[in-house]
Design an enzyme around this catalytic site. Structure first.
Site, PDB file in Angstrom:
ATOM      1  CG  PHE A  80      -1.904  -1.006   1.393  1.00 34.03           C
ATOM      2  CD1 PHE A  80      -3.019  -1.015   0.582  1.00 34.03           C
ATOM      3  CD2 PHE A  80      -1.783  -2.015   2.346  1.00 34.03           C
ATOM      4  CE1 PHE A  80      -3.999  -1.986   0.708  1.00 34.03           C
ATOM      5  CE2 PHE A  80      -2.751  -2.994   2.486  1.00 34.03           C
ATOM      6  CZ  PHE A  80      -3.857  -2.980   1.662  1.00 34.03           C
ATOM      7  CB  SER A 124      -5.316   3.705  -9.199  1.00 31.98           C
ATOM      8  OG  SER A 124      -6.244   4.708  -9.470  1.00 31.98           O
ATOM      9  CB  THR A 126      -5.692   6.771 -12.014  1.00 30.74           C
ATOM     10  OG1 THR A 126      -5.446   8.021 -12.576  1.00 30.74           O
ATOM     11  CG2 THR A 126      -4.395   6.123 -11.632  1.00 30.74           C
ATOM     12  CE1 TYR A 149      -1.331   7.454  -6.288  1.00 35.76           C
ATOM     13  CE2 TYR A 149      -3.157   7.958  -7.763  1.00 35.76           C
ATOM     14  CZ  TYR A 149      -2.607   7.189  -6.752  1.00 35.76           C
ATOM     15  OH  TYR A 149      -3.319   6.144  -6.220  1.00 35.76           O
ATOM     16  CE  LYS A 153      -0.870   3.813  -6.763  1.00 35.71           C
ATOM     17  NZ  LYS A 153      -0.253   3.015  -5.707  1.00 35.71           N
TER      18      LYS A 153
HETATM   19  P1  NAD Z   1      -2.674   6.374   2.601  1.00 37.81           P
HETATM   20  O1  NAD Z   1      -1.835   7.562   2.287  1.00 37.81           O
HETATM   21  O2  NAD Z   1      -3.658   6.500   3.695  1.00 37.81           O
HETATM   22  O3  NAD Z   1      -1.722   5.121   2.898  1.00 37.81           O
HETATM   23  C1  NAD Z   1      -0.461   4.967   2.303  1.00 37.81           C
HETATM   24  C2  NAD Z   1       0.534   4.731   3.419  1.00 37.81           C
HETATM   25  O4  NAD Z   1       1.838   4.572   2.868  1.00 37.81           O
HETATM   26  C3  NAD Z   1       0.618   5.881   4.422  1.00 37.81           C
HETATM   27  O5  NAD Z   1       0.401   5.366   5.713  1.00 37.81           O
HETATM   28  C4  NAD Z   1       2.019   6.436   4.253  1.00 37.81           C
HETATM   29  O6  NAD Z   1       2.540   6.899   5.472  1.00 37.81           O
HETATM   30  C5  NAD Z   1       2.770   5.224   3.723  1.00 37.81           C
HETATM   31  N1  NAD Z   1       3.956   5.490   2.904  1.00 37.81           N
HETATM   32  C6  NAD Z   1       4.083   6.320   1.826  1.00 37.81           C
HETATM   33  N2  NAD Z   1       5.330   6.250   1.330  1.00 37.81           N
HETATM   34  C7  NAD Z   1       6.004   5.353   2.093  1.00 37.81           C
HETATM   35  C8  NAD Z   1       7.329   4.849   2.079  1.00 37.81           C
HETATM   36  N3  NAD Z   1       8.232   5.255   1.174  1.00 37.81           N
HETATM   37  N4  NAD Z   1       7.689   3.940   3.014  1.00 37.81           N
HETATM   38  C9  NAD Z   1       6.802   3.508   3.944  1.00 37.81           C
HETATM   39  N5  NAD Z   1       5.542   3.960   4.018  1.00 37.81           N
HETATM   40  C10 NAD Z   1       5.148   4.869   3.093  1.00 37.81           C
HETATM   41  O7  NAD Z   1      -3.379   5.925   1.247  1.00 37.81           O
HETATM   42  P2  NAD Z   1      -4.535   4.853   1.015  1.00 37.81           P
HETATM   43  O8  NAD Z   1      -5.744   5.589   0.577  1.00 37.81           O
HETATM   44  O9  NAD Z   1      -4.613   3.924   2.153  1.00 37.81           O
HETATM   45  O10 NAD Z   1      -3.953   4.127  -0.268  1.00 37.81           O
HETATM   46  C11 NAD Z   1      -3.185   2.943  -0.180  1.00 37.81           C
HETATM   47  C12 NAD Z   1      -2.642   2.620  -1.558  1.00 37.81           C
HETATM   48  O11 NAD Z   1      -3.721   2.501  -2.462  1.00 37.81           O
HETATM   49  C13 NAD Z   1      -1.742   3.718  -2.127  1.00 37.81           C
HETATM   50  O12 NAD Z   1      -0.702   3.111  -2.846  1.00 37.81           O
HETATM   51  C14 NAD Z   1      -2.671   4.460  -3.068  1.00 37.81           C
HETATM   52  O13 NAD Z   1      -1.964   5.082  -4.101  1.00 37.81           O
HETATM   53  C15 NAD Z   1      -3.546   3.336  -3.583  1.00 37.81           C
HETATM   54  N6  NAD Z   1      -4.856   3.803  -4.069  1.00 37.81           N
HETATM   55  C16 NAD Z   1      -5.625   4.580  -3.250  1.00 37.81           C
HETATM   56  C17 NAD Z   1      -6.856   5.067  -3.734  1.00 37.81           C
HETATM   57  C18 NAD Z   1      -7.705   5.961  -2.870  1.00 37.81           C
HETATM   58  O14 NAD Z   1      -8.573   6.647  -3.424  1.00 37.81           O
HETATM   59  N7  NAD Z   1      -7.540   5.983  -1.558  1.00 37.81           N
HETATM   60  C19 NAD Z   1      -7.288   4.728  -5.027  1.00 37.81           C
HETATM   61  C20 NAD Z   1      -6.475   3.912  -5.812  1.00 37.81           C
HETATM   62  C21 NAD Z   1      -5.258   3.441  -5.317  1.00 37.81           C
HETATM   63  N1  UFG Z   2     -15.218  16.306  -6.657  1.00 39.36           N
HETATM   64  C1  UFG Z   2     -15.878  17.487  -6.438  1.00 39.36           C
HETATM   65  N2  UFG Z   2     -15.470  18.258  -5.398  1.00 39.36           N
HETATM   66  C2  UFG Z   2     -14.446  17.915  -4.567  1.00 39.36           C
HETATM   67  C3  UFG Z   2     -13.779  16.700  -4.807  1.00 39.36           C
HETATM   68  C4  UFG Z   2     -14.193  15.932  -5.869  1.00 39.36           C
HETATM   69  O1  UFG Z   2     -16.808  17.838  -7.159  1.00 39.36           O
HETATM   70  O2  UFG Z   2     -14.118  18.707  -3.655  1.00 39.36           O
HETATM   71  C5  UFG Z   2     -15.685  15.434  -7.757  1.00 39.36           C
HETATM   72  C6  UFG Z   2     -14.646  15.177  -8.816  1.00 39.36           C
HETATM   73  O3  UFG Z   2     -14.666  16.203  -9.790  1.00 39.36           O
HETATM   74  C7  UFG Z   2     -15.075  13.804  -9.348  1.00 39.36           C
HETATM   75  C8  UFG Z   2     -15.660  13.126  -8.105  1.00 39.36           C
HETATM   76  O4  UFG Z   2     -15.989  14.169  -7.201  1.00 39.36           O
HETATM   77  O5  UFG Z   2     -16.097  13.951 -10.290  1.00 39.36           O
HETATM   78  C9  UFG Z   2     -14.680  12.179  -7.420  1.00 39.36           C
HETATM   79  O6  UFG Z   2     -13.469  12.863  -7.165  1.00 39.36           O
HETATM   80  P1  UFG Z   2     -12.340  12.268  -6.212  1.00 39.36           P
HETATM   81  O7  UFG Z   2     -11.238  13.283  -6.147  1.00 39.36           O
HETATM   82  O8  UFG Z   2     -12.938  11.824  -4.935  1.00 39.36           O
HETATM   83  O9  UFG Z   2     -11.891  10.956  -6.981  1.00 39.36           O
HETATM   84  P2  UFG Z   2     -11.254  10.770  -8.424  1.00 39.36           P
HETATM   85  O10 UFG Z   2     -12.141   9.835  -9.173  1.00 39.36           O
HETATM   86  O11 UFG Z   2     -10.931  12.050  -9.057  1.00 39.36           O
HETATM   87  O12 UFG Z   2      -9.854  10.096  -8.080  1.00 39.36           O
HETATM   88  C10 UFG Z   2      -9.742   9.060  -7.104  1.00 39.36           C
HETATM   89  C11 UFG Z   2      -8.356   9.107  -6.464  1.00 39.36           C
HETATM   90  C12 UFG Z   2      -7.307   8.755  -7.465  1.00 39.36           C
HETATM   91  C13 UFG Z   2      -7.626   7.448  -8.089  1.00 39.36           C
HETATM   92  C14 UFG Z   2      -9.006   7.452  -8.686  1.00 39.36           C
HETATM   93  C15 UFG Z   2      -9.379   6.106  -9.219  1.00 39.36           C
HETATM   94  O13 UFG Z   2      -8.087  10.404  -5.953  1.00 39.36           O
HETATM   95  O14 UFG Z   2      -6.078   8.625  -6.819  1.00 39.36           O
HETATM   96  O15 UFG Z   2      -9.957   7.832  -7.681  1.00 39.36           O
HETATM   97  O16 UFG Z   2      -9.165   5.144  -8.239  1.00 39.36           O
HETATM   98  F1  UFG Z   2      -6.722   7.189  -9.067  1.00 39.36           F
END
Ligand code: NAD
Ligand code: UFG
Length: 349
Positions: A80, A124, A126, A149, A153
């Site tokens: 993660f 993701s 993305t 970012y 991925k």
């Molecule tokens: P998060 O930031 O809450 O968790 C990521 C964790 O990684 C954090 O606790 C941070 O301290 C740790 N970290 C970052 N760099 C590090 C390093 N070099 N060494 C050790 N620890 C490190 O994010 P999350 O929402 O729990 O996401 C987890 C994973 O899922 C991430 O890789 C994120 O990119 C991916 N992801 C998240 C979303 C989302 O919307 N939350 C969507 C798609 C993918």
């Molecule tokens: N949005 C708003 N106002 C806000 C935030 C978001 O209108 O303050 C809208 C955005 O325009 C979008 C929707 O809400 O239409 C969702 O936006 P998010 O930022 O919550 O999510 P995204 O789909 O843009 O992106 C998220 C993560 C990315 C990940 C992607 C797919 O931020 O890291 O989902 O997993 F890659």
């Protein structure tokens, strides 16, 4: 199995620990706490009624990882760890590429030296860019990412695919998450963003709790049913369970039916619900379920946003036996429970 969770103190990692314990696994957590708080892990221990090892370290620190693999018999890794703020990645591309890419390079090298070749990688939606097919299947071609970012991925997926191709002993699972929201039903753990939230749900909950004046909706002129962006929101507990289901690949990869022999060892799954909700749908659902009003204003489109993104999650159902259980109401209810019980996140104590 004993699973090393890198970044396990974060939002998705902390919820995943609970589901792993419920399924009879155990964990070792490594996190440098750059975007998380150790309090999350204390609360997870409280929920599962057990302590587990935690190492505060950076995954780019080879010695720390080496020590952990020497100390514990790790069967598999869930990675993660990574920086995830889309906007910040645009202004700090080098920091994002360095942290996310190098972290995985060091991790993979240490893993293979210790003979641990099972990894689940947090990818993701993305990586699909502006998707060519809706609902998005895993066969949908990857697209142009709109920020560094997203590229980390997309490129790390390719790195993992190449590593697996070169050494077929590896089992690589790429999980493409859609939009995780919600929180554990206890209200003890949840998403705890630093500063102004980038994502929709934390912005809504912070508005509801009075930390923000109003939600800005980024555009209402998209080609969607009400003009606002449509996404596939998935409850974080469902997402966590998707990781537990994916461990099946490591226990017996020959059970995964659709794979030809030469393909065994590489598995790609969408983790979403298959339902698309617009920003206004989410706002309305949140207001209805929780009885709280969310003031909002319509703003300009956010650069890089796409109109619609939701998946076809049937591959994960067929091959892993996993499907999301929770709907948008539970997601809104649980997000609010977490925020209202912890108005300042983990800093409230
Ligand atoms: P998060 O930031 O809450 O968790 C990521 C964790 O990684 C954090 O606790 C941070 O301290 C740790 N970290 C970052 N760099 C590090 C390093 N070099 N060494 C050790 N620890 C490190 O994010 P999350 O929402 O729990 O996401 C987890 C994973 O899922 C991430 O890789 C994120 O990119 C991916 N992801 C998240 C979303 C989302 O919307 N939350 C969507 C798609 C993918
Ligand atoms: N949005 C708003 N106002 C806000 C935030 C978001 O209108 O303050 C809208 C955005 O325009 C979008 C929707 O809400 O239409 C969702 O936006 P998010 O930022 O919550 O999510 P995204 O789909 O843009 O992106 C998220 C993560 C990315 C990940 C992607 C797919 O931020 O890291 O989902 O997993 F890659």
């Amino acid at each position: 199995m004993k699973i090393l969770l890198t970044g396990g103190a974060g939002y998705i990692g902390s919820h995943t620990i609970i589901e792993l314990y419920k399924a009879g696994h155990s964990v070792v957590v490594v996190d440098n706490l750059v975007n998380s708080n150790q309090e999350a892990l204390r609360r997870v221990s409280k929920i599962i009624g057990e302590e587990f090892p935690f190492e505060k370290a950076d995954i780019r620190d080879r010695e720390s990882l080496d020590r952990l693999f020497g100390q514990y018999h790790i069967d598999a890794v869930i990675n993660f760890a990574g920086l995830k703020a889309v906007g910040e990645s645009v202004s700090k591309p080098l920091e994002y590429y360095e942290n996310n890419m190098n972290g995985v390079f060091v991790l993979l090298d240490v893993m293979r030296r210790h003979g641990c070749k099972n990894i689940i990688f947090s990818s993701s939606a993305t990586v699909y860019g502006d998707p060519a097919i809706i609902p998005i299947t895993e066969e949908c071609p990857k697209g142009q990412c709109t920020n560094p970012y997203g590229w980390t991925k997309s490129m790390l997926e390719q790195v993992l695919i190449d590593v697996q191709k070169a050494d077929r002993e590896w089992n690589v699972v790429l999980l493409r998450y859609f939009n995780p929201i919600g929180a554990h039903e206890s209200g003890l753990i949840g998403e705890n963003p630093n500063g102004i939230p980038n994502n929709l749900m934390p912005y809504i909950t912070q508005t509801a709790v009075g930390l923000r004046k109003e939600l800005g909706i980024f555009g209402n002129d998209y080609d969607t049913h009400d003009g606002t962006g449509v996404r596939d929101y998935i409850h974080v507990v469902d997402l966590a369970r998707g990781h537990v289901a994916a461990l099946k690949v490591f226990e017996n990869r020959n059970e995964i039916s659709s794979q030809r022999d030469e393909e065994k060892g590489l598995y790609i799954y969408n983790l979403g619900t298959g339902h698309g909700y617009s920003v206004l749908d989410v706002v309305k659902a949140f207001e209805k379920v929780n009885g709280v009003k969310i003031p909002y204003v319509i703003k300009e489109r956010r650069p890089g946003d796409i109109a619609t993104c939701y998946c076809n999650p049937s591959k994960a159902k067929e091959e892993l036996g996993w499907e999301a259980q929770y709907g948008i109401e539970e997601m809104c209810r649980d997000s609010w429970r977490w925020q209202s019980q912890n108005p300042n996140g983990y800093e409230s104590l």
